[in-house]
Design a protein around this motif. Structure first.
Motif, mmCIF file in Angstrom:
data_model
loop_
_atom_site.group_PDB
_atom_site.id
_atom_site.type_symbol
_atom_site.label_atom_id
_atom_site.label_comp_id
_atom_site.label_asym_id
_atom_site.label_seq_id
_atom_site.Cartn_x
_atom_site.Cartn_y
_atom_site.Cartn_z
ATOM 1 N N VAL A 150 15.709 -55.465 -8.490
ATOM 2 C CA VAL A 150 17.084 -55.327 -7.988
ATOM 3 C C VAL A 150 17.578 -53.900 -8.202
ATOM 4 N N HIS A 151 17.363 -53.361 -9.389
ATOM 5 C CA HIS A 151 17.807 -51.989 -9.676
ATOM 6 C C HIS A 151 17.069 -50.980 -8.802
ATOM 7 N N ARG A 152 15.811 -51.262 -8.524
ATOM 8 C CA ARG A 152 15.049 -50.367 -7.635
ATOM 9 C C ARG A 152 15.664 -50.362 -6.235
ATOM 10 N N ASN A 153 16.031 -51.555 -5.751
ATOM 11 C CA ASN A 153 16.668 -51.636 -4.437
ATOM 12 C C ASN A 153 18.049 -51.000 -4.423
ATOM 13 N N MET A 154 18.680 -50.929 -5.573
ATOM 14 C CA MET A 154 19.983 -50.277 -5.684
ATOM 15 C C MET A 154 19.851 -48.764 -5.851
ATOM 16 N N GLY A 155 18.623 -48.281 -5.976
ATOM 17 C CA GLY A 155 18.414 -46.852 -6.176
ATOM 18 C C GLY A 155 18.564 -46.403 -7.613
ATOM 19 N N ARG A 156 18.681 -47.344 -8.529
ATOM 20 C CA ARG A 156 18.835 -47.017 -9.958
ATOM 21 C C ARG A 156 17.444 -47.066 -10.605
ATOM 22 N N LEU A 157 16.666 -46.039 -10.349
ATOM 23 C CA LEU A 157 15.256 -46.063 -10.704
ATOM 24 C C LEU A 157 15.027 -46.028 -12.208
ATOM 25 N N ASP A 158 15.833 -45.271 -12.926
ATOM 26 C CA ASP A 158 15.674 -45.214 -14.394
ATOM 27 C C ASP A 158 15.947 -46.584 -15.022
ATOM 28 N N ASP A 159 16.975 -47.262 -14.520
ATOM 29 C CA ASP A 159 17.271 -48.610 -15.018
ATOM 30 C C ASP A 159 16.133 -49.565 -14.682
ATOM 31 N N ALA A 160 15.590 -49.435 -13.477
ATOM 32 C CA ALA A 160 14.477 -50.295 -13.069
ATOM 33 C C ALA A 160 13.271 -50.089 -13.981
ATOM 34 N N LEU A 161 12.998 -48.837 -14.328
ATOM 35 C CA LEU A 161 11.863 -48.551 -15.216
ATOM 36 C C LEU A 161 12.080 -49.189 -16.582
ATOM 37 N N ALA A 162 13.299 -49.092 -17.104
ATOM 38 C CA ALA A 162 13.597 -49.715 -18.400
ATOM 39 C C ALA A 162 13.406 -51.228 -18.329
ATOM 40 N N ASP A 163 13.814 -51.829 -17.217
ATOM 41 C CA ASP A 163 13.661 -53.281 -17.049
ATOM 42 C C ASP A 163 12.185 -53.679 -17.051
ATOM 43 N N TYR A 164 11.380 -52.968 -16.267
ATOM 44 C CA TYR A 164 9.948 -53.291 -16.218
ATOM 45 C C TYR A 164 9.289 -53.085 -17.580
ATOM 46 N N ASN A 165 9.681 -52.015 -18.266
ATOM 47 C CA ASN A 165 9.119 -51.773 -19.606
ATOM 48 C C ASN A 165 9.490 -52.892 -20.566
ATOM 49 N N PRO A 212 19.061 -65.129 -24.535
ATOM 50 C CA PRO A 212 18.370 -63.869 -24.855
ATOM 51 C C PRO A 212 16.984 -64.051 -25.450
ATOM 52 N N GLY A 213 16.718 -65.195 -26.059
ATOM 53 C CA GLY A 213 15.413 -65.405 -26.678
ATOM 54 C C GLY A 213 14.456 -66.228 -25.850
ATOM 55 N N GLU A 214 14.805 -66.480 -24.603
ATOM 56 C CA GLU A 214 13.958 -67.316 -23.739
ATOM 57 C C GLU A 214 12.604 -66.641 -23.511
ATOM 58 N N PRO A 215 11.491 -67.340 -23.751
ATOM 59 C CA PRO A 215 10.163 -66.723 -23.591
ATOM 60 C C PRO A 215 9.880 -66.242 -22.167
ATOM 61 N N THR A 216 10.513 -66.893 -21.185
ATOM 62 C CA THR A 216 10.257 -66.520 -19.791
ATOM 63 C C THR A 216 11.209 -65.431 -19.282
ATOM 64 N N ASN A 217 11.927 -64.778 -20.175
ATOM 65 C CA ASN A 217 12.862 -63.737 -19.740
ATOM 66 C C ASN A 217 12.162 -62.553 -19.077
ATOM 67 N N PHE A 218 10.858 -62.436 -19.291
ATOM 68 C CA PHE A 218 10.146 -61.334 -18.632
ATOM 69 C C PHE A 218 10.252 -61.453 -17.115
ATOM 70 N N ILE A 219 10.368 -62.689 -16.614
ATOM 71 C CA ILE A 219 10.524 -62.879 -15.169
ATOM 72 C C ILE A 219 11.877 -62.343 -14.713
ATOM 73 N N LEU A 220 12.929 -62.679 -15.467
ATOM 74 C CA LEU A 220 14.267 -62.195 -15.120
ATOM 75 C C LEU A 220 14.329 -60.675 -15.228
ATOM 76 N N LEU A 221 13.703 -60.120 -16.258
ATOM 77 C CA LEU A 221 13.715 -58.663 -16.437
ATOM 78 C C LEU A 221 12.974 -57.967 -15.301
ATOM 79 N N SER A 222 11.857 -58.558 -14.875
ATOM 80 C CA SER A 222 11.119 -57.985 -13.750
ATOM 81 C C SER A 222 11.953 -58.042 -12.477
ATOM 82 N N ASN A 223 12.619 -59.186 -12.261
ATOM 83 C CA ASN A 223 13.491 -59.309 -11.083
ATOM 84 C C ASN A 223 14.651 -58.327 -11.158
ATOM 85 N N LEU A 224 15.175 -58.125 -12.360
ATOM 86 C CA LEU A 224 16.258 -57.162 -12.526
ATOM 87 C C LEU A 224 15.766 -55.755 -12.193
ATOM 88 N N GLY A 225 14.532 -55.452 -12.593
ATOM 89 C CA GLY A 225 13.959 -54.159 -12.250
ATOM 90 C C GLY A 225 13.869 -53.960 -10.748
#
Length: 273
Positions: free
Chosen positions: A68-83, A53-66
């Protein structure tokens, strides 16, 4: 002493095993994303984030998660991930772009416009951001800004088809149909896209060049015969040529394919016998 050494060895082995699980998880993410298996991609990304959870490069995983959520149609979750990703690295242009494109999906065009403007401040050479900024400016009626953006792209890349299409659309909106036709013709030489033919056909209709409009609609139909916009323009052409039965038939097909019936009702008005 031996007991302490044994405990230390076990701890190191456990740490190595944990690190290996993390690496395996990261490798799995790439495979699942490549296969567009979004459910498993999400599971692996969440697992990796929980492991470190404290990995400095987690922003990459969070962006990728965003994404993924966008492709799943979960746009609100994707926005939270990008934020969340941008909270770690606020000036990451790629993540800001991803969020801007997501905002477009969410019809939050003002926020998308602001994000593309932010990218332009961070990287003046980013032509895609200038193009999208210009297209959104068109939608807001900011024609001078749109022209400035498109011209900036063409100054850097005189053959940029996106910017040429943008300028052609600007000409069309302003009613400068001859220049719009000329630019769409230039684009069509390099890009066999249905929207180009439909846009040029619309300009031909506006200038009473009916044979040219008809030829473009024939080409457009070859590329996608199920586009409702195609039949709207075919109805308009038939109506302008006093072929009222054909106009009604084309309008009916456009509605069947999803066009707004209210905007096409004038094609169904009673005609004098």
């Amino acid at each position: 002493m031996q007991r302490l050494l044994y405990t230390a060895i076990l701890a190191l082995l456990a740490l190595a095993s944990w690190a290996q699980r993390y690496e395996n998880c990261i490798d799995s993410i790439d495979r699942y994303v490549e296969k567009q298996n979004w459910e498993m991609s999400e599971r692996m990304l969440l697992t990796a984030l929980k492991q470190r959870p404290g990995e400095p490069t987690n922003f990459i995983l969070l962006s990728n998660l965003g994404t993924v959520h966008r492709n799943m149609g979960r746009l609100d979750d994707a926005l939270a991930d990008y934020n969340n990703a941008l909270a770690i690295t606020p000036n990451a242009v790629t993540i800001i772009r991803n969020r801007a494109l997501l905002y477009i999906d969410m019809d939050s065009t003002i926020r998308a416009y602001d994000d593309f403007e932010r990218i332009m401040r961070l990287d003046a050479s980013d032509l895609d951001a200038k193009y999208f900024h210009g297209m959104l400016a068109l939608g807001f009626g900011k024609f001078e800004q749109a022209q400035t953006d498109f011209e900036a792209v063409l100054t850097a890349d005189k053959n940029n088809l996106d910017a040429k299409r943008g300028v052609a659309l600007l000409y069309k909106i302003r009613g400068d149909f001859p220049n719009a036709i000329a630019l769409y013709s230039e684009v069509i030489i390099h890009e066999n896209r249905q929207s180009n033919y439909l846009s040029r056909a619309e300009c031909y209709l506006a200038t009473d060049q009916f044979p040219e409009a008809s030829a473009d609609l024939v080409e457009a139909q070859k590329l996608d015969p199920a586009n409702p916009d195609l039949y709207v323009l075919k109805a308009s052409l038939a109506d302008r040529q006093y072929r009222y039965d054909d106009a009604e038939r084309f309008a009916t097909e456009a509605i069947r394919l999803g066009a707004d019936s209210e905007s096409l009702k004038h094609f169904f008005r009673k005609r004098p016998k």
